[in-house]
Design an enzyme around this catalytic site. Sequence first.
Site, mmCIF file in Angstrom:
data_model
loop_
_atom_site.group_PDB
_atom_site.id
_atom_site.type_symbol
_atom_site.label_atom_id
_atom_site.label_comp_id
_atom_site.label_asym_id
_atom_site.label_seq_id
_atom_site.Cartn_x
_atom_site.Cartn_y
_atom_site.Cartn_z
ATOM 1 N N GLY A 191 32.695 40.289 26.694
ATOM 2 C CA GLY A 191 31.619 39.298 26.839
ATOM 3 C C GLY A 191 32.155 37.897 27.057
ATOM 4 O O GLY A 191 33.352 37.640 26.935
ATOM 5 N N GLY A 251 33.189 34.766 26.028
ATOM 6 C CA GLY A 251 33.605 34.151 24.764
ATOM 7 C C GLY A 251 33.815 32.653 24.887
ATOM 8 O O GLY A 251 33.999 31.962 23.889
ATOM 9 N N LYS A 271 32.609 27.108 32.097
ATOM 10 C CA LYS A 271 33.704 27.841 31.446
ATOM 11 C C LYS A 271 34.482 26.855 30.586
ATOM 12 O O LYS A 271 34.908 25.810 31.083
ATOM 13 C CB LYS A 271 34.600 28.449 32.537
ATOM 14 N N GLY A 290 36.719 29.136 22.388
ATOM 15 C CA GLY A 290 35.640 28.844 23.325
ATOM 16 C C GLY A 290 35.979 27.762 24.344
ATOM 17 O O GLY A 290 35.126 27.334 25.110
ATOM 18 N N ARG A 330 31.697 27.071 37.468
ATOM 19 C CA ARG A 330 31.975 28.116 38.457
ATOM 20 C C ARG A 330 30.675 28.531 39.136
ATOM 21 O O ARG A 330 29.669 28.755 38.472
ATOM 22 C CB ARG A 330 32.588 29.309 37.727
ATOM 23 N N ARG A 344 30.092 42.568 36.579
ATOM 24 C CA ARG A 344 31.445 43.116 36.718
ATOM 25 C C ARG A 344 31.386 44.615 36.500
ATOM 26 O O ARG A 344 30.401 45.117 35.932
ATOM 27 C CB ARG A 344 32.352 42.560 35.613
ATOM 28 N N ASP A 383 36.895 43.997 33.692
ATOM 29 C CA ASP A 383 35.979 42.873 33.412
ATOM 30 C C ASP A 383 36.221 41.715 34.370
ATOM 31 O O ASP A 383 35.436 40.770 34.415
ATOM 32 C CB ASP A 383 36.131 42.387 31.955
ATOM 33 N N ASN A 384 37.291 41.780 35.148
ATOM 34 C CA ASN A 384 37.555 40.761 36.157
ATOM 35 C C ASN A 384 37.355 41.315 37.567
ATOM 36 O O ASN A 384 37.912 40.787 38.527
ATOM 37 C CB ASN A 384 38.976 40.215 36.000
ATOM 38 N N ASP A 423 38.092 35.010 38.388
ATOM 39 C CA ASP A 423 39.013 34.844 37.272
ATOM 40 C C ASP A 423 40.454 34.599 37.722
ATOM 41 O O ASP A 423 41.253 35.518 37.848
ATOM 42 C CB ASP A 423 38.951 36.055 36.323
HETATM 43 P P1 AMP Z 1 39.935 36.288 30.645
HETATM 44 O O1 AMP Z 1 41.371 36.529 30.334
HETATM 45 O O2 AMP Z 1 39.603 34.842 30.906
HETATM 46 O O3 AMP Z 1 39.378 37.212 31.674
HETATM 47 O O4 AMP Z 1 39.167 36.620 29.268
HETATM 48 C C1 AMP Z 1 39.131 37.878 28.665
HETATM 49 C C2 AMP Z 1 38.182 37.841 27.493
HETATM 50 O O5 AMP Z 1 38.640 36.936 26.495
HETATM 51 C C3 AMP Z 1 36.763 37.402 27.821
HETATM 52 O O6 AMP Z 1 35.886 38.106 26.994
HETATM 53 C C4 AMP Z 1 36.796 35.932 27.497
HETATM 54 O O7 AMP Z 1 35.516 35.429 27.225
HETATM 55 C C5 AMP Z 1 37.676 35.920 26.252
HETATM 56 N N1 AMP Z 1 38.358 34.633 26.078
HETATM 57 C C6 AMP Z 1 39.422 34.149 26.757
HETATM 58 N N2 AMP Z 1 39.801 32.937 26.315
HETATM 59 C C7 AMP Z 1 38.949 32.622 25.294
HETATM 60 C C8 AMP Z 1 38.806 31.503 24.410
HETATM 61 N N3 AMP Z 1 39.617 30.445 24.483
HETATM 62 N N4 AMP Z 1 37.807 31.540 23.494
HETATM 63 C C9 AMP Z 1 36.983 32.591 23.407
HETATM 64 N N5 AMP Z 1 37.064 33.679 24.213
HETATM 65 C C10 AMP Z 1 38.032 33.703 25.137
HETATM 66 MG MG MG Z 2 37.682 37.418 32.651
#
Ligand code: AMP
Ligand code: MG
Length: 484
Positions: A85, A87, A108, A121, A171, A178, A248-249, A258
């Site tokens: 989800g 995050g 983002k 976050g 974005r 996805r 998820d990407n 992503d």
């Molecule tokens: P990503 O690597 O950006 O595709 O993220 C993979 C997962 O980790 C997704 O569910 C993102 O929402 C979560 N995520 C990545 N970085 C953070 C962060 N700094 N805080 C909270 N969730 C994160």
């Molecule tokens: Mg992602």
Amino acid sequence: MKLTNSYVRLGENFYESTQPEPVNDPKMFLWNSSLAGELPLLEELNLSEQELAELFSGNKLLPGSEPIALAYAGHQFGHFVPQLGDGRAHIIGEIADHSGERRDIQLKGSGQTSFSRSGDGRYALGPAIREYIMGEAMHVLGIPTTRSLAVTTTGEPVYRETVQPGAVLTRIASSHLRVGTFEYFAARQNHQAIEQLCDFAIKRHYPELQEGGGERFLQLFDKVMEGQIELVVEWLRVGFIHGVMNTDNTAISGETIDYGPCAMMGSYNPKTVFSSIDRDGRYAFGNQPAIVQWNMARFAETLLHLIDKDEKQAIDTLGSRLENFSGQFKQRYLQMMGRKLGLSQIMSSDDALIFGLLDRLEQKQLDYTTGFDRLTQSLSSQSVEQKMLDELGSWYPAWRQRLESQQENSEAIQECMRQANPVVIPRNYHMEQVIQECLESGDASVAEVFLDVLRSPYQSTNKTLQFQVVPEDADVGYQTFCGT
Ligand code: AMP
Ligand code: MG
């Protein structure tokens, strides 16, 4: 005119309603005025720079906004995670562009949601600049991609390995569905939700399938797989390595999404990997088609119930579609490589020509981008022709002979090659330099210069020359990172 929110209408189990967390001191860092010009709502509002910074950092909301964080799951490096989800992201709404097509606006780095797990976050400025520049570069290269409308700085620190300035990136995507969104509901055996997702995807991306009745699910699968094949072939054309092709990407729209640990390949080697955590090379340059196929198999699994009540029959039907992957990919790949070599049509003997060149590029560790650019130049310059002969040996005259067997004249061949082979790409070395300078100066002007150069990817100009030079050994030891 207001934002709309069709995803909200799907139902509460698809997302969490949650507000962006306000930031201390929002300032506009990068603003994409050409993309903004495609969005009538923004033109109509005619906002000041500070008002835009407030809106695109999440401190204020656009009219009609109902911010949500999406629920999704995903296979990360092959392992299933039933709940990921958004995050650190909020979709603040949907906006129609000038042609009436809906696009999601997502912030983002806009704060924690119930999907944050242990994450803060937030997003750091360096990776936000990278995502903005890469998206624009891909867009001008003609490759389907999400794009960034803005990077605002937050005036707050972000704690990673070091303390970094925080940022919020806006974005724009044709949707945020996805493969992992489908997997989220499949893992919960919620077949009705998957049907809703299919209909959402059809309405948004493939409206021509709306009349397809019960066949529409299989037709949707075919379209998504086709889109993914087109996309990965385009990545291979320019030397793009996504770096984290988790499900998820993988966007259902067929857009690149992503830009975390992505990078560009310099010297040709299909095993090229830059991501620090990809130790086995799962997402190496040359492995990307196999991973797309793997991701499509995960997508197929989520659709079984909709394809046929008899599970065995459904597996047979989707299985045969997946078996077509290799043939379809190979055909599209050879056509693309053919264009890079000035071939208007592919003959069966061209396999050997294409792979023969790639073997030589690999053996001699030649740069992928300049290699093809020099081949183009060699058709009009004797000195470059001689260089190519020296570097590529017997391959070179074989290629020239093949070109002569075509109807097209040299001009037409050069034009075809110019359109397929970029002269300037966002090389890792330059990208890192630009980001570093932006962080040191707190000013985006070097990024704007780089973006201006990247806007002319197929034509060498006075501006592009400096960035066409391949910095020696620049990629040795180069690493990119997730968790930014
Ligand atoms: P990503 O690597 O950006 O595709 O993220 C993979 C997962 O980790 C997704 O569910 C993102 O929402 C979560 N995520 C990545 N970085 C953070 C962060 N700094 N805080 C909270 N969730 C994160
Ligand atoms: Mg992602």
